[in-house]
Design an enzyme around this catalytic site. Structure first.
Site, PDB file in Angstrom:
ATOM      1  N   ARG A  76       0.809  -1.299  -0.035  1.00 58.85           N
ATOM      2  CA  ARG A  76       0.172  -0.005   0.192  1.00 58.85           C
ATOM      3  C   ARG A  76       0.704   1.231  -0.039  1.00 58.85           C
ATOM      4  NH1 ARG A  76      -4.989   0.911  -1.311  1.00 58.85           N
ATOM      5  NH2 ARG A  76      -5.491  -0.779  -0.143  1.00 58.85           N
ATOM      6  N   GLN A  94      -9.951 -13.034  -9.983  1.00 53.77           N
ATOM      7  CA  GLN A  94      -8.857 -12.282 -10.526  1.00 53.77           C
ATOM      8  C   GLN A  94      -8.718 -11.061  -9.668  1.00 53.77           C
ATOM      9  OE1 GLN A  94      -9.960 -11.186 -14.560  1.00 53.77           O
ATOM     10  NE2 GLN A  94      -8.693 -12.870 -15.543  1.00 53.77           N
ATOM     11  N   ARG A 101       1.737  -6.606  -9.642  1.00 55.35           N
ATOM     12  CA  ARG A 101       2.102  -6.257  -8.258  1.00 55.35           C
ATOM     13  C   ARG A 101       1.996  -7.172  -7.140  1.00 55.35           C
ATOM     14  NH1 ARG A 101      -2.849  -2.556  -5.959  1.00 55.35           N
ATOM     15  NH2 ARG A 101      -4.579  -4.059  -5.652  1.00 55.35           N
ATOM     16  N   HIS A 170       0.308   3.492 -10.424  1.00 54.39           N
ATOM     17  CA  HIS A 170      -0.470   3.955  -9.553  1.00 54.39           C
ATOM     18  C   HIS A 170       0.380   4.605  -8.514  1.00 54.39           C
ATOM     19  CE1 HIS A 170      -3.781   3.805  -6.702  1.00 54.39           C
ATOM     20  NE2 HIS A 170      -4.585   2.919  -7.338  1.00 54.39           N
ATOM     21  N   ASP A 213     -12.258   9.718  -7.159  1.00 59.86           N
ATOM     22  CA  ASP A 213     -11.629   8.853  -8.131  1.00 59.86           C
ATOM     23  C   ASP A 213     -12.313   9.214  -9.519  1.00 59.86           C
ATOM     24  OD1 ASP A 213     -11.983   5.249  -7.885  1.00 59.86           O
ATOM     25  OD2 ASP A 213     -11.052   6.169  -9.251  1.00 59.86           O
ATOM     26  N   GLU A 272      -2.347   8.773 -11.524  1.00 64.26           N
ATOM     27  CA  GLU A 272      -2.169   7.429 -12.140  1.00 64.26           C
ATOM     28  C   GLU A 272      -2.333   7.566 -13.629  1.00 64.26           C
ATOM     29  OE1 GLU A 272      -4.997   4.927 -10.293  1.00 64.26           O
ATOM     30  OE2 GLU A 272      -5.012   6.226  -8.666  1.00 64.26           O
TER      31      GLU A 272
HETATM   32  O1  TA6 Z   1      -7.127   3.915  -9.223  1.00 65.96           O
HETATM   33  C1  TA6 Z   1      -8.181   4.275  -8.246  1.00 65.96           C
HETATM   34  C2  TA6 Z   1      -8.568   2.865  -7.801  1.00 65.96           C
HETATM   35  O2  TA6 Z   1      -9.124   1.987  -8.718  1.00 65.96           O
HETATM   36  C3  TA6 Z   1      -9.792   3.048  -6.647  1.00 65.96           C
HETATM   37  O3  TA6 Z   1     -10.904   2.717  -7.007  1.00 65.96           O
HETATM   38  C4  TA6 Z   1      -9.147   2.356  -5.610  1.00 65.96           C
HETATM   39  O4  TA6 Z   1      -9.679   0.876  -5.787  1.00 65.96           O
HETATM   40  C5  TA6 Z   1      -7.690   2.399  -5.557  1.00 65.96           C
HETATM   41  O5  TA6 Z   1      -7.536   2.026  -7.102  1.00 65.96           O
HETATM   42  C6  TA6 Z   1      -6.897   1.255  -4.834  1.00 65.96           C
HETATM   43  O6  TA6 Z   1      -7.159  -0.091  -5.282  1.00 65.96           O
HETATM   44  P1  TA6 Z   1      -6.222  -1.104  -4.305  1.00 65.96           P
HETATM   45  O7  TA6 Z   1      -6.767  -2.383  -4.972  1.00 65.96           O
HETATM   46  O8  TA6 Z   1      -4.826  -0.886  -4.527  1.00 65.96           O
HETATM   47  O9  TA6 Z   1      -6.817  -1.111  -2.939  1.00 65.96           O
END
Ligand code: TA6
Length: 300
Positions: A76, A94, A101, A170, A213, A272
């Site tokens: 994270r 999936q 990652r 991301h 988002d 991102e």
């Molecule tokens: O990029 C935004 C997103 O798709 C959000 O909707 C949220 O799910 C974030 O990514 C984090 O995703 P994760 O699977 O890393 O918790």
């Protein structure tokens, strides 16, 4: 990864004072890159940039104090690689944001000069990946630390049939206080909101005052994060896609994530570069595609 494995990595790919390997959390091998312009660390698990600190600056990337460091779970923070899908998968089982990652990458090469330190990783299909995504592929990641931190993710179709991917870098960018930052460069950008399903055109600087988002198509593939209280501008340029997502979980979603500290939403924003659902990439056998990102910090 045992200590002797780390010794082998340092013997084969290390360079004293420039490139070194250590056992990180959960024993995941971590590469530390040093150049005269700064330092960064990359976990081989996930091909995951964990930290980036330009000389004279504080940390550029956010890493949650409550992140998991477990095989099969995403780290994270830092710069997760979302590949070969961005968002939820299409099939049951999936994982969110794909398999890259969640997988140990192979170290291919390291290079350094007076100005740059560079790491090249790769990931190829295995029986395990084919169970999740039934295609032969090769993925290469180049992390280059110079005056900027740049990442290049290249997908090669090694299959006998075409395949389509969505993908994203991301990055979790560290901020002093989310209420004191603005994102510049999104003026007149078309957007679609992933929470409200609304679409429209953004006007002016973007500020964050609630869960955000949103998928943007900026007029140019670049933006800047201005952190007034930190006195820093972080310029982000990208290529390989016309789109980028802005994400902050805000209070409720932050609390709902066990690997996110309750007040950590105030210290981060994700910008991102993404080939998202309406900018997928289809590759014929033998074709390749590169998604690239560069970050450069300047003091204001
Ligand atoms: O990029 C935004 C997103 O798709 C959000 O909707 C949220 O799910 C974030 O990514 C984090 O995703 P994760 O699977 O890393 O918790």
């Amino acid at each position: 990864m045992t200590d002797s494995d780390i010794d082998v990595l340092n013997k084969r790919f290390g360079a004293p004072g420039r490139i070194a390997f250590r056992r990180g959390e959960a024993g995941f091998p971590v590469a530390a890159l040093v150049s005269r312009y700064g330092t960064c660390e990359v976990s081989l698990y996930g091909g995951h940039v964990l930290s980036y600190r330009p000389t004279g600056h504080g940390p550029v990337l956010f890493l949650s104090k409550r992140s998991y460091y477990e095989q099969g779970k995403p780290i994270r923070g830092g710069i997760p690689i979302c590949w070969p899908w961005f968002g939820p998968g299409k099939e049951p089982g999936q994982p969110m944001h794909g398999l890259a990652r969640l997988t140990q990458w192979d170290l291919r090469a390291t290079e350094y000069s007076s100005d740059v330190a560079e790491l090249r990783l790769s990931l190829s299909d295995t029986e395990q990946t084919r169970r999740l995504w039934p295609f032969a592929f090769e993925l290469s990641l180049c992390v280059r630390l110079g005056q900027r931190l740049s990442l290049e993710l290249t997908t090669f179709n090694r299959d006998a049939k075409p395949f389509t991917i969505t993908q994203a870098f991301h990055p979790y960018l560290r901020v002093r206080n989310i209420q004191d930052v603005t994102v510049l460069g999104l003026d007149q950008a078309a957007f679609s909101d992933c929470l409200t399903r609304q679409s429209g055109t953004h006007v002016g600087p973007l500020t964050v005052r609630a869960e955000t988002d949103r998928l943007f198509t900026p007029l140019r593939p670049e933006c800047a994060l201005h952190d007034q209280s930190l006195g820093r501008v972080l310029a982000m340029t990208f290529s390989g896609t016309p789109q980028m997502v802005v994400w902050n979980p805000w209070i409720a979603k932050d609390k709902a994530m066990p690997d996110f500290g309750d007040d950590e939403y105030t210290s981060m924003i994700c910008l991102e570069p993404a080939n998202a659902k309406d900018s997928p990439v289809t590759l014929a056998p033998g074709e390749s595609h590169t998604l690239a990102l560069a970050l450069q910090a300047t003091l204001t």
